[in-house]
Design a protein around this motif. Structure first.
Motif, PDB file in Angstrom:
ATOM      1  N   SER A  66       0.835  -1.201   0.000  1.00 44.33           N
ATOM      2  CA  SER A  66       0.000   0.000   0.000  1.00 44.33           C
ATOM      3  C   SER A  66       0.870   1.251   0.000  1.00 44.33           C
ATOM      4  CB  SER A  66      -0.941   0.011   1.209  1.00 44.33           C
ATOM      5  OG  SER A  66      -0.192   0.197   2.390  1.00 44.33           O
ATOM      6  N   VAL A  67       0.305   2.342  -0.491  1.00 40.63           N
ATOM      7  CA  VAL A  67       1.035   3.607  -0.516  1.00 40.63           C
ATOM      8  C   VAL A  67       1.334   4.051   0.922  1.00 40.63           C
ATOM      9  CG1 VAL A  67       0.906   6.023  -1.253  1.00 40.63           C
ATOM     10  CG2 VAL A  67       0.002   4.213  -2.727  1.00 40.63           C
ATOM     11  N   GLU A  68       0.451   3.666   1.857  1.00 43.07           N
ATOM     12  CA  GLU A  68       0.660   4.011   3.271  1.00 43.07           C
ATOM     13  C   GLU A  68       1.799   3.185   3.878  1.00 43.07           C
ATOM     14  OE1 GLU A  68      -2.172   3.115   1.906  1.00 43.07           O
ATOM     15  OE2 GLU A  68      -3.736   4.585   2.301  1.00 43.07           O
ATOM     16  N   GLY A  69       2.125   2.044   3.270  1.00 47.59           N
ATOM     17  CA  GLY A  69       3.249   1.243   3.757  1.00 47.59           C
ATOM     18  C   GLY A  69       2.984  -0.246   3.872  1.00 47.59           C
ATOM     19  N   PRO A  70       2.046  -0.668   4.746  1.00 48.47           N
ATOM     20  CA  PRO A  70       1.875  -2.114   4.981  1.00 48.47           C
ATOM     21  C   PRO A  70       1.339  -2.872   3.769  1.00 48.47           C
ATOM     22  CG  PRO A  70       0.681  -0.796   6.624  1.00 48.47           C
ATOM     23  CD  PRO A  70       1.166   0.143   5.590  1.00 48.47           C
ATOM     24  N   LEU A  71       1.523  -4.191   3.776  1.00 49.33           N
ATOM     25  CA  LEU A  71       0.940  -5.033   2.732  1.00 49.33           C
ATOM     26  C   LEU A  71      -0.564  -5.143   2.972  1.00 49.33           C
ATOM     27  CD1 LEU A  71       3.553  -7.923   2.510  1.00 49.33           C
ATOM     28  CD2 LEU A  71       3.253  -6.007   0.921  1.00 49.33           C
ATOM     29  N   HIS A  72      -1.318  -5.195   1.884  1.00 47.44           N
ATOM     30  CA  HIS A  72      -2.772  -5.297   1.974  1.00 47.44           C
ATOM     31  C   HIS A  72      -3.214  -6.463   1.098  1.00 47.44           C
ATOM     32  CE1 HIS A  72      -6.833  -4.562   0.394  1.00 47.44           C
ATOM     33  NE2 HIS A  72      -7.095  -4.023   1.577  1.00 47.44           N
ATOM     34  N   THR A  73      -4.091  -7.318   1.607  1.00 45.56           N
ATOM     35  CA  THR A  73      -4.551  -8.470   0.828  1.00 45.56           C
ATOM     36  C   THR A  73      -6.054  -8.411   0.619  1.00 45.56           C
ATOM     37  OG1 THR A  73      -2.853  -9.766   1.910  1.00 45.56           O
ATOM     38  CG2 THR A  73      -4.476 -10.990   0.647  1.00 45.56           C
ATOM     39  N   THR A  74      -6.466  -8.654  -0.629  1.00 54.44           N
ATOM     40  CA  THR A  74      -7.879  -8.815  -0.912  1.00 54.44           C
ATOM     41  C   THR A  74      -8.014  -9.942  -1.935  1.00 54.44           C
ATOM     42  OG1 THR A  74      -9.918  -7.677  -1.557  1.00 54.44           O
ATOM     43  CG2 THR A  74      -7.920  -6.967  -2.666  1.00 54.44           C
ATOM     44  N   GLY A 122     -20.150   7.952 -20.428  1.00 47.90           N
ATOM     45  CA  GLY A 122     -19.359   8.894 -21.230  1.00 47.90           C
ATOM     46  C   GLY A 122     -18.586   9.930 -20.432  1.00 47.90           C
ATOM     47  N   ASP A 123     -18.853  10.046 -19.121  1.00 50.93           N
ATOM     48  CA  ASP A 123     -18.113  11.036 -18.318  1.00 50.93           C
ATOM     49  C   ASP A 123     -16.671  10.574 -18.117  1.00 50.93           C
ATOM     50  OD1 ASP A 123     -20.245  12.692 -18.085  1.00 50.93           O
ATOM     51  OD2 ASP A 123     -20.826  12.018 -16.071  1.00 50.93           O
ATOM     52  N   ARG A 124     -15.758  11.532 -18.101  1.00 48.61           N
ATOM     53  CA  ARG A 124     -14.350  11.204 -17.859  1.00 48.61           C
ATOM     54  C   ARG A 124     -13.977  11.483 -16.406  1.00 48.61           C
ATOM     55  NH1 ARG A 124     -16.534  13.049 -22.175  1.00 48.61           N
ATOM     56  NH2 ARG A 124     -15.396  15.015 -22.267  1.00 48.61           N
ATOM     57  N   VAL A 125     -13.226  10.559 -15.827  1.00 48.68           N
ATOM     58  CA  VAL A 125     -12.769  10.700 -14.443  1.00 48.68           C
ATOM     59  C   VAL A 125     -11.275  10.364 -14.419  1.00 48.68           C
ATOM     60  CG1 VAL A 125     -12.905   9.673 -12.147  1.00 48.68           C
ATOM     61  CG2 VAL A 125     -15.009  10.226 -13.391  1.00 48.68           C
ATOM     62  N   ALA A 126     -10.492  11.272 -13.831  1.00 50.94           N
ATOM     63  CA  ALA A 126      -9.035  11.077 -13.854  1.00 50.94           C
ATOM     64  C   ALA A 126      -8.549  10.279 -12.654  1.00 50.94           C
ATOM     65  CB  ALA A 126      -8.350  12.433 -13.875  1.00 50.94           C
ATOM     66  N   THR A 127      -7.475   9.503 -12.866  1.00 54.46           N
ATOM     67  CA  THR A 127      -6.750   8.893 -11.750  1.00 54.46           C
ATOM     68  C   THR A 127      -5.282   9.285 -11.887  1.00 54.46           C
ATOM     69  OG1 THR A 127      -6.241   6.828 -12.933  1.00 54.46           O
ATOM     70  CG2 THR A 127      -8.302   6.882 -11.681  1.00 54.46           C
ATOM     71  N   LEU A 128      -4.682   9.649 -10.748  1.00 52.06           N
ATOM     72  CA  LEU A 128      -3.256   9.981 -10.698  1.00 52.06           C
ATOM     73  C   LEU A 128      -2.723   9.074  -9.601  1.00 52.06           C
ATOM     74  CD1 LEU A 128      -1.362  12.179 -12.002  1.00 52.06           C
ATOM     75  CD2 LEU A 128      -1.750  13.534  -9.964  1.00 52.06           C
ATOM     76  N   VAL A 150      -6.699  10.494  -6.436  1.00 54.78           N
ATOM     77  CA  VAL A 150      -5.260  10.761  -6.365  1.00 54.78           C
ATOM     78  C   VAL A 150      -4.625  10.011  -5.197  1.00 54.78           C
ATOM     79  CG1 VAL A 150      -5.596  12.860  -4.976  1.00 54.78           C
ATOM     80  CG2 VAL A 150      -3.539  12.637  -6.361  1.00 54.78           C
ATOM     81  N   ASP A 151      -3.420   9.503  -5.408  1.00 56.44           N
ATOM     82  CA  ASP A 151      -2.680   8.871  -4.321  1.00 56.44           C
ATOM     83  C   ASP A 151      -2.031   9.937  -3.447  1.00 56.44           C
ATOM     84  OD1 ASP A 151      -2.905   6.118  -4.065  1.00 56.44           O
ATOM     85  OD2 ASP A 151      -1.643   5.742  -5.821  1.00 56.44           O
ATOM     86  N   GLU A 162     -14.744  18.572 -10.076  1.00 60.36           N
ATOM     87  CA  GLU A 162     -15.750  18.903  -9.061  1.00 60.36           C
ATOM     88  C   GLU A 162     -15.307  18.479  -7.668  1.00 60.36           C
ATOM     89  OE1 GLU A 162     -19.128  16.813 -10.689  1.00 60.36           O
ATOM     90  OE2 GLU A 162     -18.834  17.848 -12.599  1.00 60.36           O
ATOM     91  N   GLN A 163     -14.479  17.425  -7.606  1.00 61.38           N
ATOM     92  CA  GLN A 163     -14.030  16.935  -6.311  1.00 61.38           C
ATOM     93  C   GLN A 163     -12.764  16.092  -6.493  1.00 61.38           C
ATOM     94  OE1 GLN A 163     -16.869  14.489  -4.139  1.00 61.38           O
ATOM     95  NE2 GLN A 163     -15.977  15.070  -2.168  1.00 61.38           N
ATOM     96  N   VAL A 164     -11.917  16.121  -5.468  1.00 61.85           N
ATOM     97  CA  VAL A 164     -10.724  15.263  -5.463  1.00 61.85           C
ATOM     98  C   VAL A 164     -10.906  14.218  -4.367  1.00 61.85           C
ATOM     99  CG1 VAL A 164      -8.236  15.194  -5.047  1.00 61.85           C
ATOM    100  CG2 VAL A 164      -9.234  17.088  -6.350  1.00 61.85           C
ATOM    101  N   ILE A 165     -10.723  12.953  -4.728  1.00 59.33           N
ATOM    102  CA  ILE A 165     -10.861  11.871  -3.756  1.00 59.33           C
ATOM    103  C   ILE A 165      -9.480  11.265  -3.543  1.00 59.33           C
ATOM    104  CG2 ILE A 165     -11.962   9.641  -3.296  1.00 59.33           C
ATOM    105  CD1 ILE A 165     -13.895  11.323  -5.692  1.00 59.33           C
ATOM    106  N   VAL A 166      -9.020  11.259  -2.306  1.00 58.10           N
ATOM    107  CA  VAL A 166      -7.666  10.798  -1.993  1.00 58.10           C
ATOM    108  C   VAL A 166      -7.723   9.305  -1.668  1.00 58.10           C
ATOM    109  CG1 VAL A 166      -5.616  11.194  -0.592  1.00 58.10           C
ATOM    110  CG2 VAL A 166      -7.169  13.097  -1.095  1.00 58.10           C
ATOM    111  N   LEU A 167      -6.921   8.514  -2.398  1.00 57.96           N
ATOM    112  CA  LEU A 167      -6.992   7.058  -2.295  1.00 57.96           C
ATOM    113  C   LEU A 167      -6.343   6.569  -1.002  1.00 57.96           C
ATOM    114  CD1 LEU A 167      -6.294   6.423  -6.051  1.00 57.96           C
ATOM    115  CD2 LEU A 167      -8.380   5.725  -4.859  1.00 57.96           C
TER     116      LEU A 167
END
Ligand code: ADP
Length: 542
Positions: free
Chosen positions: A32-40, A64-70, A117-118, A136-141
């Motif tokens: 994970s970006v936070e550090g620990p391993l994550h399993t699903t 048809g709407d576009r949504v960005a991921t960084l 965004v990460d 319209e909004q930024v969602i932090v992963l």
């Protein structure tokens, strides 16, 4: 008469449905970006992707709407992809390595409504947000516990945002030609151009990649795409893994040698894929620490030419099979992969290593030809080179907003901008980008061949070959070299290294030594800048 078979639209979400039905417990392990391993697992990934789709719909995201991921490769990034795909909305992967102005430019061009965004890239977005009015909004992963303070007005952490919907949802249905994803080419000249993948093209491409002579994982494999999801769909692996039922390992934000080694071992990865520079870092780390690979069987290397030395190390020292691959954003991206045909299967190890310098053969669904500048086909004899053109169901037939129309010939072939040879067994080898090839007296000289040879000299760290004006031959090659630290090779030593290894008329007319070669955002040599710098260079004897 039409066939009487079912009309079963090729929609990307069907891939995840299949994985959840047939391989529900297959693991997806993320650093994970936070550090620990994550399993699903695939069943949970599907459930949370449905929840994500419902939450996106609640926000008002529609077909048809576009949504960005960084974002890096993580399970959350995959949930957002499949959530969007389940609505007929479009995942727009943004390459964080682009210059900041280019990031804002493509978000605006795509008219993205949301941005996922990460944590890593939050500061960049805080800086750019004023220049991206469609967001319209930024969602932090991340989750609430890891959500940092931010200047973004209505930013929210992904887990809290997701919890505002349940998973009682059904994928929307629509035509298989509906747009699924958007990815911009890096645009070394002019603005970047958007490639719009469809559900149909993504499914076909994932199927192509799953065949045994391409990436070819099975449900007994564990596959790790080190290549990011923002680099041309991580070469199909976010689709091909669930399609085949292979377990996934996702490396998150850490792509350095020690981290990649650890993830390969902990995740028991059997197949992995990335650009050559990643593998250089891994090999250096393993050599310096005297480490072995316990599980890895196969490594896919592409995005730039893979030097023979890397292949040799993997094959001889670590007993890992190398698959050299070529492709591009416009091709979803896989174009060719260099495996063995019965015609080449009897080669000894040295012959095989020589062969693997080539980019290889295409899967079903990629037609290839090479032509001269006028569009006439050139012979496929392994010697004649020409512009490489391709056609197929997972290859762009145009660009977003009608850009780049001149890249297609009257037969619908796409000009890749690469120059290549194709040999009698069908193996393609890239010799240049068409804008970099040197035309000397009407004949073409491959700069990649000359650079590869220069790099094999023990004193050379990096090399670039450019064409410089010549009154008689139009252009002649100039070799630009960055020597290794503490080494001072001479012009004559370097040129002697070419003796007997190239045709006489390919010999560079001169050698210059510089401290640094300029690179693009995607790590490729910026030849335009070099050509500008040396445009008035006087070759000896002129
Ligand atoms: P970016 O420049 O953003 O990485 P692409 O990934 O689409 O964009 O780059 C595609 C180009 O990369 C190809 O047209 C080719 O020039 C080069 N390339 C990709 N794979 C290889 C390879 N195995 N050998 C040589 N060149 C490659």
């Amino acid at each position: 008469m039409l066939g009487s078979m079912m009309d079963w639209p090729l929609l990307c979400t069907k891939i995840l449905d299949h994985a959840a039905a047939q391989h529900p417990k297959r693991t997806i392990l993320t650093r994970s970006v936070e550090g620990p391993l994550h399993t699903t697992d695939y069943a949970t990934l599907r459930r949370r992707s449905l929840q994500c789709a419902k939450r996106l719909e609640k926000h008002g995201i529609r077909l048809g709407d576009r949504v960005a991921t960084l974002a890096w490769n993580t399970w959350r990034h995959m949930e957002v992809w499949y959530g969007l795909l389940g609505l007929g909305a479009i995942y727009h992967t943004v390459n964080p390595r682009l210059f900041h102005e280019q990031i804002a430019w493509i978000v605006n061009d795509a008219e993205d409504r949301l941005l996922f965004v990460d944590l890593t890239f939050l500061p960049v977005i805080e800086k750019l947000i004023g220049h991206m009015p469609t967001l319209e909004q930024v969602i932090v992963l991340t989750d609430a516990a890891h959500m940092p303070a931010t200047t973004l007005k209505n930013a929210v952490d992904y887990e809290s945002w997701l919890a505002e919907a349940d998973d009682d949802f059904a994928w929307k249905s629509f035509d298989e030609n509906t747009a699924a994803g958007l990815c911009y080419t890096s645009g070394t000249t002019g603005n970047p151009k958007g490639v719009v993948y469809s559900h149909r093209s993504n499914v076909i491409h994932a199927w192509q990649a799953a065949t045994p002579d391409m990436i070819g994982p099975s449900c007994r494999d564990v596959i790790m795409p080190v290549v990011p999801m923002f680099h041309a769909n991580c070469w199909s692996i976010a689709f091909t893994a669930p399609l085949t039922g292979a377990a996934l390992v996702l490396p998150g934000a850490r792509l350095d040698g020690p981290a990649i080694y650890e993830t390969l071992e902990v995740g028991k990865v059997s197949i992995t894929a990335a650009v050559p520079t990643v593998w250089l870092m891994l090999l250096q780390h393993m050599e310096s620490k005297n480490l072995r690979l316990s599980h890895l069987k196969r490594v896919v290397i592409g995005g730039a030419a893979c030097p023979r030395a890397i292949t040799e190390k993997f094959e001889k020292t670590y007993d890992v099979r190398v698959a050299h691959a070529w492709g591009m954003t416009e091709m979803s991206p896989l174009g060719t992969l260099c495996g063995l045909k019965p015609e080449t299967a009897s080669l000894d190890i040295e012959g095989r290593l020589d062969l693997q310098v080539k980019q290889g053969v295409p899967p079903f669904g990629v037609e290839m030809k090479i032509t001269d500048d006028a569009g006439n086909e050139r012979p496929q004899d392994g010697r004649a080179f020409g512009r490489l053109k391709v056609r197929g169901p997972a290859i762009a037939g145009g660009y977003f907003k009608g850009m780049g129309k001149d890249a297609f010939d009257p037969d619908g072939f796409f000009d890749t901008g690469d120059v290549a040879t194709i040999d009698a067994d069908g193996y393609m080898q890239i010799t240049d980008r068409s804008k970099d090839v040197i035309k000397s007296g009407g004949e073409w000289i491959s700069t990649i061949d000359l650079e590869n040879l220069a790099i094999s000299h023990p004193d050379v760290m990096e090399a670039a070959v450019i064409g410089v004006h010549h009154p008689k031959w139009d252009e002649r090659p100039l070799l630009v070299i960055v020597p290794k630290a503490g080494r001072t090779p001479t012009r004559d030593e370097i040129l002697a290294h070419y003796e007997g290894r190239i045709a006489k008329w390919w010999m560079p007319d001169d050698v210059v030594f510089i401290e640094e070669i300029p690179h693009t955002a995607t790590g490729k040599i910026q030849k335009m800048t070099l050509r500008e710098r040396f445009k008035d260079y006087k070759l000896p004897g002129v």
